[in-house]
Design a protein around this motif. Sequence first.
Motif, PDB file in Angstrom:
ATOM      1  N   ILE A  99       0.874  -1.164   0.000  1.00 15.74           N
ATOM      2  CA  ILE A  99       0.000   0.000   0.000  1.00 15.74           C
ATOM      3  C   ILE A  99       0.916   1.220   0.000  1.00 15.74           C
ATOM      4  O   ILE A  99       1.790   1.348   0.862  1.00 15.74           O
ATOM      5  CB  ILE A  99      -0.912   0.027   1.236  1.00 15.74           C
ATOM      6  N   GLU A 100       0.714   2.101  -0.953  1.00 19.25           N
ATOM      7  CA  GLU A 100       1.544   3.294  -1.049  1.00 19.25           C
ATOM      8  C   GLU A 100       0.653   4.523  -1.081  1.00 19.25           C
ATOM      9  O   GLU A 100      -0.296   4.603  -1.850  1.00 19.25           O
ATOM     10  CB  GLU A 100       2.405   3.251  -2.310  1.00 19.25           C
ATOM     11  N   LEU A 101       0.945   5.455  -0.230  1.00 17.80           N
ATOM     12  CA  LEU A 101       0.204   6.707  -0.176  1.00 17.80           C
ATOM     13  C   LEU A 101       1.173   7.825  -0.536  1.00 17.80           C
ATOM     14  O   LEU A 101       2.199   7.989   0.121  1.00 17.80           O
ATOM     15  CB  LEU A 101      -0.374   6.917   1.222  1.00 17.80           C
ATOM     16  N   VAL A 102       0.865   8.560  -1.573  1.00 20.01           N
ATOM     17  CA  VAL A 102       1.774   9.602  -2.051  1.00 20.01           C
ATOM     18  C   VAL A 102       1.077  10.963  -2.098  1.00 20.01           C
ATOM     19  O   VAL A 102      -0.136  11.051  -1.989  1.00 20.01           O
ATOM     20  CB  VAL A 102       2.323   9.270  -3.454  1.00 20.01           C
ATOM     21  N   GLU A 103       1.870  11.980  -2.281  1.00 19.18           N
ATOM     22  CA  GLU A 103       1.411  13.353  -2.444  1.00 19.18           C
ATOM     23  C   GLU A 103       0.757  13.932  -1.198  1.00 19.18           C
ATOM     24  O   GLU A 103      -0.242  14.632  -1.269  1.00 19.18           O
ATOM     25  CB  GLU A 103       0.454  13.484  -3.648  1.00 19.18           C
ATOM     26  N   ILE A 104       1.310  13.643  -0.048  1.00 17.51           N
ATOM     27  CA  ILE A 104       0.896  14.308   1.177  1.00 17.51           C
ATOM     28  C   ILE A 104       1.895  15.423   1.433  1.00 17.51           C
ATOM     29  O   ILE A 104       3.092  15.183   1.549  1.00 17.51           O
ATOM     30  CB  ILE A 104       0.864  13.325   2.372  1.00 17.51           C
ATOM     31  N   THR A 144      -5.093  17.130   5.601  1.00 17.46           N
ATOM     32  CA  THR A 144      -4.563  16.155   4.641  1.00 17.46           C
ATOM     33  C   THR A 144      -3.834  15.032   5.368  1.00 17.46           C
ATOM     34  O   THR A 144      -4.030  13.852   5.065  1.00 17.46           O
ATOM     35  CB  THR A 144      -3.611  16.839   3.642  1.00 17.46           C
ATOM     36  N   SER A 145      -3.036  15.387   6.341  1.00 17.28           N
ATOM     37  CA  SER A 145      -2.315  14.370   7.110  1.00 17.28           C
ATOM     38  C   SER A 145      -3.270  13.494   7.909  1.00 17.28           C
ATOM     39  O   SER A 145      -3.085  12.281   8.003  1.00 17.28           O
ATOM     40  CB  SER A 145      -1.317  15.030   8.057  1.00 17.28           C
ATOM     41  N   ALA A 203      -4.982  11.132   5.478  1.00 20.57           N
ATOM     42  CA  ALA A 203      -4.048  10.088   5.059  1.00 20.57           C
ATOM     43  C   ALA A 203      -3.896   9.032   6.155  1.00 20.57           C
ATOM     44  O   ALA A 203      -3.902   7.829   5.873  1.00 20.57           O
ATOM     45  CB  ALA A 203      -2.694  10.701   4.729  1.00 20.57           C
ATOM     46  N   LEU A 215      -7.082   6.955   6.254  1.00 23.14           N
ATOM     47  CA  LEU A 215      -7.145   6.072   5.095  1.00 23.14           C
ATOM     48  C   LEU A 215      -6.262   4.845   5.288  1.00 23.14           C
ATOM     49  O   LEU A 215      -6.700   3.706   5.089  1.00 23.14           O
ATOM     50  CB  LEU A 215      -6.733   6.825   3.829  1.00 23.14           C
ATOM     51  N   LEU A 216      -5.022   5.058   5.698  1.00 26.80           N
ATOM     52  CA  LEU A 216      -4.116   3.932   5.926  1.00 26.80           C
ATOM     53  C   LEU A 216      -4.614   3.022   7.051  1.00 26.80           C
ATOM     54  O   LEU A 216      -4.541   1.797   6.946  1.00 26.80           O
ATOM     55  CB  LEU A 216      -2.710   4.438   6.242  1.00 26.80           C
ATOM     56  N   VAL A 222      -7.609   0.940   5.657  1.00 25.23           N
ATOM     57  CA  VAL A 222      -7.166  -0.094   4.719  1.00 25.23           C
ATOM     58  C   VAL A 222      -6.485  -1.222   5.481  1.00 25.23           C
ATOM     59  O   VAL A 222      -6.739  -2.397   5.233  1.00 25.23           O
ATOM     60  CB  VAL A 222      -6.233   0.491   3.634  1.00 25.23           C
TER      61      VAL A 222
END
Length: 55
Positions: free
Chosen positions: A13-18, A28-29, A32, A35-36, A39
């Motif tokens: 699982i990759e979360l980008v653009e934070i 936003t943080s 994120a 969301l993580l 999941v």
Amino acid sequence: MANRCQSYRVVCIELVEIAPNYDSTGSTSTLAAQLLSNVRRIVFHVLDQSSEIAR
């Protein structure tokens, strides 16, 4: 979503653009992190169900 995850094997699982520097409210943080966390919870729930079926 948990039902759909049963047919897939999650490898990464990759979360980008934070970019906290551009988010003065920190939303936003927070989003994120939520969301993580969600999941991860779904993945472990599906794994737990799979192990109960195998028993």
